[in-house]
Design an enzyme around this catalytic site. Structure first.
Site: not given
Lengths: 377, 398
Positions: B129, B244, B383-385
């Protein structure tokens, strides 16, 4: 740990998929005539020919000895096609009780023809004061000569209009040594003292309320004078089947909704390109897959000891009930106003998925069971 | 179809449990149990113990010195480690850069780095990042310009977890500014002692020093430290995202957290009765229990598919979304359970060696900071989004 189907199970799934695909679409079924009492539909006879009516019963009573997975495959397919034939109410629940409790004569008279597709049966358990509790039964059965006398009322007896006999749960009353226990009695239609009023449920299933006023029966009509444990076991099978049916219907709803989003264009672009709709569709898919896991858990728990079985069954029903409602509501929302109409296939699924929660105990009822039996560790 | 483990798998569980009972040092176990930060020595000590037993490279094939476990065994191992309060293995070396080196690294790179990972000589961190490249990772701007046998790297990395302890960083850099977004990226291994590398702590809202910014100013990195071909870094990064990921739900951690929550709510009193008997709180616990049951079966379905030769790709996104949501919910319930005892904050106890005389205070100390710390679960690793967009694209074809 194995989640794969055997070769036979794959064949079962494929056969059912083809069979269901050949049926008229649910939105065109409303015009189908009601069947007269004792009659079974052509599709039911096909089920019989394919062995589907023998499948879920033990070989010792003439069944094919199918396991929870076989049942799951069958119910998922029927749910996927929203097939109206009463596999659960007309076959599985009464048949499972007969298989557990009937003597040889009762089996020959009621179970064998059931498996051959010659008649359907019904199970009357629900009462207005008991909500979903299968043990809180007020209908009473008193010794009467060599037979019995039944008094009380039953609600929401699914498929009673077409049944060759109704299995009625009743509390043994009077001086009998089994007093206060649950009995089960076989009552053919037309028995004096039995009044039936028929209606359809919100999701289009034929149902009836029964009033029993001094219904007198001979001794052979009594299936059991102590049926509580058998009822628990039968309801476990029924709930596992119902969860699988809901998973099939959820899957179809997701497929229909996804196809619609890809095809329907607004603002010059397919709806499926909008991220907010993509994520909502993924949420539906997440609910479907988690519900599928719970249906698998239920189907593979039927041969566990009763406390473990019933805990998992209640957990699965509670979970699937919530997931089914979520999928139904989202499917309508994502179809927009079309999703509100009877012409739109998804609305029929939505009704089934929401009303699913009201069969054999709703989410709150089963959540309460899980709560009462929650292990503190 | 059945959900039971084989006799061999159950025996393996016993073996892992026995190892943890006899080998995990009590002091480390207690620090993990109380949610206190471990020192680098604690981490290395535990990872050395695992390494000596041949269990550090749990995901590694036997050919590279791993135990050659099946996905089911790895799942059992993770579950038992979480249940025993064993430290989480710092993943950046053993679980992240190592598989990339095995797949894309040269023989020289493999021979040099893999043994150093297995005996904990190197502590790796991840340089992915950037301040301007989070969910849109491919927009990263850290530049690597060729100068003879070196790349000269300039830029900034961020959210570098435990980078303060690391001596090595695997890093995505832009080697071709003119290529299309993903095409100009390369995968470099950077020695943190190289002049021009500086690390600045980022203190998160739980008061912890877990993540960092890493500044790179004219850092000279040998070309030999590039993994794979120039411009193929994105392939390495993508491989890592699908490698994995059967353990991504954190099921063992969720089980441990629910177990802890029930014990806590059984002990804490509310109007003369255990909190667990308070109907509103109990219902929240029951819902979490149901979610855990469903997640466990879903996880086992993905593990079984991986065992039978499937590659868990987008399915692991589903596990990540639901697993992170459940673990966040459990951390929320644990904090709620404590009531007023969740308010005091003792950073010197949690992140240092200061002791708390009051046992109940010590037991409660980590709950609120952990609740805040666990917000990261739905943000990191995509991220979940982003996960939902992956599912929409790859499973649903939207």
């Amino acid at each position: 740990m194995d989640f794969s189907y055997s070769d036979e199970q794959r064949m079962l799934a494929e056969t059912l998929e083809r069979l269901v695909a050949d049926q008229p679409a649910p939105e065109r079924r409303a015009s189908q005539p009601d069947l007269a009492a004792g009659q079974c539909s052509p599709l039911w006879h096909t089920f019989a020919e394919l062995g589907l009516l023998h499948m879920p019963f033990d070989e010792s009573v003439g069944g094919l000895g199918g396991d929870g997975t076989d049942l799951m495959i069958t119910m998922q397919a029927l749910g996927h096609g929203l097939v109206p034939e009463p596999y659960l109410a007309g076959l599985l629940l009464p048949g499972d009780l007969l298989a557990r409790l009937a003597d040889a004569d009762q089996r020959a008279r009621w179970l064998t023809p059931l498996l051959e597709g010659e008649h359907q049966l019904a199970l009357a358990w629900q009462e207005s004061s008991a909500r979903y509790d299968i043990h809180a039964i007020a209908t009473s059965a008193q010794r009467h000569g060599n037979g019995w006398r039944l008094d009380g009322s039953k609600q929401l007896v699914m498929g009673a209009d077409a049944a060759a006999a109704i299995l009625v749960t009743a509390r043994i009353a009077g001086e009998h040594p089994d007093a206060d226990r649950l009995g089960i009695f076989l009552i053919p239609p037309g028995t004096p003292g039995l009044t039936r009023s028929d209606y359809r449920t919100m999701d289009g299933q034929p149902a009836s309320d029964l009033i029993l006023e001094s219904v007198t029966l001979d001794g052979q009509a009594c299936l059991s004078e102590n049926a509580a444990a058998a009822l628990d076991a039968t309801f476990a099978v029924g709930i596992a089947a119902l969860c699988a049916q809901a998973v099939g219907a959820m899957q179809s709803s997701c497929e229909q909704t996804l196809a619609f989003l890809k095809e329907r264009r607004q603002f010059g672009t397919p709806l499926s390109t909008f991220q907010t709709l993509q994520h909502r569709m993924v949420d539906m898919h997440l609910h479907l897959e988690q519900a599928r896991s719970m249906a698998i858990l239920a189907a593979t728990s039927l041969d566990r000891p009763a406390p473990e079985r019933d805990y998992r069954i209640a957990a699965a029903k509670a979970y699937c009930g919530e997931a089914a409602r979520f999928v139904a509501e989202q499917a309508i929302q994502l179809h927009g106003a079309m999703g509100m109409t009877e012409e739109c296939l998804v609305s029929h699924y939505a009704k089934h998925l929401v009303m699913f929660d009201h069969y054999l105990g709703d989410s709150d009822y089963h959540l309460e069971y899980v709560s009462e039996h929650l292990s503190a560790a | 179809m059945n959900l039971t483990f084989t006799a061999e798998e159950q025996a393996f569980r016993q073996e892992v449990r026995h190892f943890l009972e006899t080998s995990l040092p009590a002091a480390i176990r207690e620090r993990v149990r109380l949610g206190r930060r471990l020192t680098t020595d604690d981490h290395i000590h535990w990872q050395n113990l695992l390494g000596e037993h041949g269990w550090l490279g749990a995901n590694w094939p036997a050919a590279h010195g791993g135990p050659g476990w099946s996905p089911v065994q790895r799942h059992i191992f993770d579950e038992e480690c979480a249940a025993a309060h064993a430290p989480t293995v710092v993943p950046f070396g053993v679980n992240m850069v190592a598989p990339v080196l095995m797949k894309f690294g040269s023989e020289t790179q493999q021979r040099h780095y893999l043994p150093r990972i297995l005996d904990n000589r190197d502590w790796w961190c991840q340089g992915y990042s950037e301040p301007g490249a989070g969910s849109d990772l491919a927009s990263l701007r850290t530049r690597a310009e060729r100068d003879g046998d070196y790349y000269v790297v300039n830029g900034q990395k961020t959210w570098t977890t435990l980078g303060q302890h690391a001596n090595m960083m695997f890093c995505l850099v832009r080697t071709d500014p003119n290529a299309k977004k993903q095409a100009g990226i390369s995968f470099l291994l950077i020695d943190m002692a190289t002049p021009g590398v500086s690390v600045r702590p980022l203190i998160t809202l739980d008061g912890a020093h877990e993540v960092n910014e890493v500044f790179l100013e004219d850092v000279r990195v040998p070309v030999a430290n590039r993994v794979g071909a120039e411009g193929e870094g994105w392939t390495c990064a993508k491989f890592l995202l699908t490698h994995e990921r059967t353990g991504i739900a954190g099921l063992g951690h969720a089980k441990q957290a629910l177990h802890h929550l029930k014990a806590l709510a059984s002990r804490l009193q509310h109007r003369g009765k255990p909190l667990l008997e308070q109907p509103i709180f109990r219902q929240r616990v029951v819902k979490a229990e149901l979610e855990l049951m469903a997640l466990e079966v879903t996880n086992l379905r993905v593990i079984a598919a991986a065992r039978d030769g499937g590659v868990p790709g987008a399915e692991s996104s589903l596990l990540k979304v639901r697993g992170s949501e459940l673990r966040q919910e459990l951390s929320d319930l644990t904090r709620r359970a404590l009531g007023p005892a969740a308010l005091p904050f003792f950073p010197d106890f949690l992140y240092g060696d200061a002791e708390l005389a009051d046992v109940e205070m010590a037991e409660a100390a980590a709950a609120s900071p952990q609740y805040f710390n666990r917000r990261k679960l739905s943000i990191y690793g995509g991220s979940n989004e982003i996960q939902k967009s992956i599912v929409a694209k790859t499973i649903l074809g939207m």
